[in-house]
Design an enzyme around this catalytic site. Structure first.
Site, mmCIF file in Angstrom:
data_model
loop_
_atom_site.group_PDB
_atom_site.id
_atom_site.type_symbol
_atom_site.label_atom_id
_atom_site.label_comp_id
_atom_site.label_asym_id
_atom_site.label_seq_id
_atom_site.Cartn_x
_atom_site.Cartn_y
_atom_site.Cartn_z
ATOM 1 N N GLU A 1 -77.702 -23.538 -94.939
ATOM 2 C CA GLU A 1 -76.668 -22.762 -95.310
ATOM 3 C C GLU A 1 -75.548 -23.917 -95.608
ATOM 4 O O GLU A 1 -74.705 -23.636 -96.280
ATOM 5 C CB GLU A 1 -76.075 -21.606 -94.237
ATOM 6 C CG GLU A 1 -77.074 -20.420 -94.301
ATOM 7 C CD GLU A 1 -76.955 -19.600 -95.733
ATOM 8 O OE1 GLU A 1 -75.896 -19.838 -96.345
ATOM 9 O OE2 GLU A 1 -77.909 -18.957 -96.105
ATOM 10 N N TYR B 1 -68.613 -17.031 -93.061
ATOM 11 C CA TYR B 1 -69.957 -16.742 -93.764
ATOM 12 C C TYR B 1 -71.093 -17.357 -93.154
ATOM 13 O O TYR B 1 -72.313 -16.558 -93.026
ATOM 14 C CB TYR B 1 -69.998 -17.242 -95.162
ATOM 15 C CG TYR B 1 -70.973 -17.484 -96.027
ATOM 16 C CD1 TYR B 1 -71.506 -16.250 -96.354
ATOM 17 C CD2 TYR B 1 -71.836 -18.155 -96.014
ATOM 18 C CE1 TYR B 1 -72.834 -16.241 -97.176
ATOM 19 C CE2 TYR B 1 -73.175 -18.586 -96.626
ATOM 20 C CZ TYR B 1 -73.443 -17.465 -97.078
ATOM 21 O OH TYR B 1 -74.819 -17.478 -97.592
ATOM 22 N N ASP C 1 -70.588 -14.176 -99.590
ATOM 23 C CA ASP C 1 -70.298 -15.281 -100.345
ATOM 24 C C ASP C 1 -69.604 -14.966 -101.572
ATOM 25 O O ASP C 1 -69.683 -13.530 -101.847
ATOM 26 C CB ASP C 1 -71.322 -16.410 -100.354
ATOM 27 C CG ASP C 1 -72.543 -16.018 -101.130
ATOM 28 O OD1 ASP C 1 -72.746 -14.849 -101.378
ATOM 29 O OD2 ASP C 1 -73.568 -16.713 -101.149
#
Ligand code: SF4
Length: 376
Positions: free
Chosen positions: A60, A143, A161
């Protein structure tokens, strides 16, 4: 009839049905599609399985601001070298920056290391599972916290996102432009997140945005949630999400100095720890400003006294917030050359050409060096 044709026929049939507002049945359709069609990515585990938090976190962080295609080789390189967060925490920062070089946004690499250190120091090497705890760690924003919490721990969290924003804006036909509509899109996304399988749902939304509900020409005909999509029903899919007009990106200019010793070594300098490209190596240059400095003024920033040769053309690099245009001077100097006082001697080093590849050099600096070395 083949699988794709069957799928298309099914969707055609669904298109003739009345709109079914997005809700639990949308989630069910999406999860079924995810089980059959999900992307095979090196940080993923099978559907209905919890993933490894370290691998989820690493992927991520790497995926912020770049593409899956760009990330895969970096991810594989990192996990082969540092298979656990404890191994990454034990690595020197310099080495992490070197391995990150080329992936851009170097503050993320610095935060990656700081986060690994914090997980080992404060959490005994285990990532916390709650979003609120994850948010306290360096480099983890809302996020990423939601993505780790949902994907690695199955907590009911909703990572939103750009891909997910687009899907949700279309599913609910949100007509308010971005970025003003972000809070409403987050709220709507949250209404869909299921109590169970939140991680699969998050990844299904990501895959749908990347593969089917693409920015241009979304493939509504084969979309698993077409029946629930307000934008598709209203023929608005390609128009949404609306975006507010962006301010023009400003330009900055600078003069860089590519110094080569007679033995071929190139002079590089470490940038200050704080700020853009912090701690990475650079080709020494003037500060970057609104206008190109005059040659006499620029030479006050030159790292050596030399006979400078102007390299034809300029190097252009686009950062998120500005466009940089670099004019380059090049010089070849004797082995015993001394640096000027303003070169920042303690931060300078000579690097042989064959060793340049492995250095913590950001893309913009690689471009500058290539431009200079190509000029003979
Ligand atoms: Fe996106 Fe079309 Fe699917 Fe709606 S139907 S979610 S616009 S691909």
């Amino acid at each position: 009839m083949g699988a794709v044709q069957e799928n298309v026929a099914l969707r055609r049939k669904q298109q003739q049905l009345p709109l079914r507002p997005a809700g639990p049945l949308t989630v069910k359709s999406l999860l079924a599609w995810y089980e059959a069609e999900r992307r095979d990515l090196p940080w993923r585990y099978g559907p209905r399985k919890a993933a490894n938090p370290y691998r989820v976190w690493l992927s991520e962080i790497m995926l912020q601001q770049t593409t899956v295609k760009a990330v895969v080789p970096y991810f594989q390189k990192f996990v082969a070298r540092w298979p656990t967060v404890t191994a990454l925490a034990a690595a020197p920062l310099e080495e992490v920056l070197q391995q990150w070089a080329g992936l851009g946004y170097y503050s993320r690499a610095r935060n990656l290391k700081a986060c690994a250190d914090a997980v080992v120091r404060d959490y005994g090497g285990e990532f916390p599972r709650a979003e609120a705890e994850l948010l306290k760690l360096p480099g983890i924003g809302p996020y990423t916290a939601a993505a780790i919490s949902a994907i690695a721990f199955g907590e009911k969290a909703t990572p939103v996102d750009g891909n997910v924003e687009r899907v949700v804006a279309r599913l609910f036909a949100v007509r308010q432009p971005l970025p003003g509509s972000k809070p409403e899109i987050r709220r709507l996304a949250g209404t869909l997140t299921p109590q169970r399988r939140a991680g699969d749902f998050a990844q299904a939304m990501m895959d749908l945005g990347a593969e089917i509900c693409t920015p241009k020409k979304p493939s509504c005909l084969v979309c698993p949630v077409q029946r629930d999509c307000s934008a598709s029903a209203q023929n608005l899919a390609e128009l949404l999400p609306l975006k507010a007009a962006k301010a023009a990106r400003p330009s900055r200019h600078g003069i860089a100095f590519l110094v080569q010793r007679e033995d071929g070594a190139v002079l590089l300098r470490q940038r200050p720890e704080a700020g853009l490209l912090g701690g990475m190596l650079e080709v020494p240059s003037t500060p970057w400003g609104d206008v190109l400095p005059a040659r006499t003024e620029a030479m006050r920033s030159a790292p050596v006294k030399a006979s400078w040769h102007l390299v034809t053309g300029t190097v252009v690099h686009v950062f998120t917030h500005f466009r940089l245009e670099i004019t380059l001077y090049r010089a070849i100097v004797p082995l015993d050359t001394t640096l000027t006082l303003w070169a920042g001697q303690e931060r300078c080093r000579w690097v042989q050409r064959r060793d340049l590849q492995g250095q913590a050099l950001p893309s913009v600096m690689r471009k500058i060096i290539a431009h200079g070395l190509a000029d003979n």
